[in-house]
Design an enzyme around this catalytic site. Structure first.
Site, mmCIF file in Angstrom:
data_model
loop_
_atom_site.group_PDB
_atom_site.id
_atom_site.type_symbol
_atom_site.label_atom_id
_atom_site.label_comp_id
_atom_site.label_asym_id
_atom_site.label_seq_id
_atom_site.Cartn_x
_atom_site.Cartn_y
_atom_site.Cartn_z
ATOM 1 N N HIS A 1 49.916 22.625 41.675
ATOM 2 C CA HIS A 1 48.583 23.069 41.293
ATOM 3 C C HIS A 1 48.327 22.744 39.823
ATOM 4 O O HIS A 1 49.240 22.374 39.077
ATOM 5 C CB HIS A 1 48.407 24.582 41.559
ATOM 6 C CG HIS A 1 49.318 25.473 40.780
ATOM 7 N ND1 HIS A 1 50.326 26.234 41.349
ATOM 8 C CD2 HIS A 1 49.381 25.734 39.453
ATOM 9 C CE1 HIS A 1 50.955 26.908 40.416
ATOM 10 N NE2 HIS A 1 50.413 26.622 39.245
HETATM 11 P P1 TYD Z 1 52.314 30.691 42.805
HETATM 12 O O1 TYD Z 1 51.556 30.572 41.548
HETATM 13 O O2 TYD Z 1 51.755 30.059 44.050
HETATM 14 O O3 TYD Z 1 53.792 30.153 42.581
HETATM 15 P P2 TYD Z 1 54.284 28.657 42.253
HETATM 16 O O4 TYD Z 1 53.211 27.983 41.491
HETATM 17 O O5 TYD Z 1 55.518 28.844 41.459
HETATM 18 O O6 TYD Z 1 54.605 27.959 43.509
HETATM 19 O O7 TYD Z 1 52.576 32.227 43.081
HETATM 20 C C1 TYD Z 1 53.250 32.726 44.226
HETATM 21 C C2 TYD Z 1 52.633 34.070 44.607
HETATM 22 O O8 TYD Z 1 52.805 35.043 43.582
HETATM 23 C C3 TYD Z 1 51.141 33.949 44.873
HETATM 24 O O9 TYD Z 1 50.829 34.790 45.972
HETATM 25 C C4 TYD Z 1 50.517 34.525 43.628
HETATM 26 C C5 TYD Z 1 51.543 35.534 43.139
HETATM 27 N N1 TYD Z 1 51.576 35.681 41.645
HETATM 28 C C6 TYD Z 1 51.159 36.859 41.063
HETATM 29 O O10 TYD Z 1 50.728 37.801 41.735
HETATM 30 N N2 TYD Z 1 51.241 36.980 39.703
HETATM 31 C C7 TYD Z 1 51.697 35.979 38.929
HETATM 32 O O11 TYD Z 1 51.764 36.136 37.667
HETATM 33 C C8 TYD Z 1 52.101 34.749 39.554
HETATM 34 C C9 TYD Z 1 52.601 33.585 38.717
HETATM 35 C C10 TYD Z 1 52.034 34.640 40.913
#
Ligand code: TYD
Length: 133
Positions: free
Chosen positions: A50
């Site tokens: 992303h």
């Molecule tokens: P995501 O950003 O998709 O992780 P990555 O980019 O590492 O693959 O986040 C995974 C899940 O955690 C998603 O449901 C959003 C949640 N999340 C939070 O609630 N707070 C946060 O600070 C972060 C980074 C993620």
């Protein structure tokens, strides 16, 4: 020209062991509002995939290593993140993917704002479209 920018954190280690302190004097490009860390990542997992519209982040491995591909829409770069003293700068509108996490990897992320799903661009085609607007 390279699209990866790194920020060095001061190494306060001595014969007893290692210490790194991150404060406003290290040159972070934003005030930190949120800290999160990714660890215990399973084999063959990739994360990220992303970009953010407005969020600015800085990331470093305080333990172990991982690889990251960053993409600004024009060019891509693959980087190794493997130092507790050196963070990669992730400004807004930079697509990023992380993979090849070592078992002991702890990826620490400093962020300029609270978590907000509306700030995510999770579709690469949409990312390119927004860049061209
Ligand atoms: P995501 O950003 O998709 O992780 P990555 O980019 O590492 O693959 O986040 C995974 C899940 O955690 C998603 O449901 C959003 C949640 N999340 C939070 O609630 N707070 C946060 O600070 C972060 C980074 C993620």
């Amino acid at each position: 020209m390279s699209i990866s920018q790194f920020i060095d954190f001061p190494n306060l280690s001595d014969k007893r062991g290692s210490l790194v302190s991150i404060d406003s004097s290290v040159g972070l490009p934003f005030d930190v509002k949120r800290i999160y860390y990714i660890f215990g990542t399973q084999k063959n997992v990739s994360r990220g995939h992303h970009a953010h519209k407005r969020l600015h982040q800085v990331a470093l491995c305080i333990s172990g290593s991982c690889e990251m591909t960053i993409d600004n829409g024009d060019s891509q770069e693959k980087i190794l993140i493997n130092s507790p003293y050196k963070a990669i700068n992730l400004p807004p509108m930079l697509w990023h993917e992380m993979y090849n996490f070592s078992q002991d990897c702890i990826l620490l992320v400093l962020a300029s704002d609270f978590y907000n799903e509306d700030d995510y661009i999770r579709d690469y085609k949409n990312f390119k479209k927004l860049l061209n607007q």
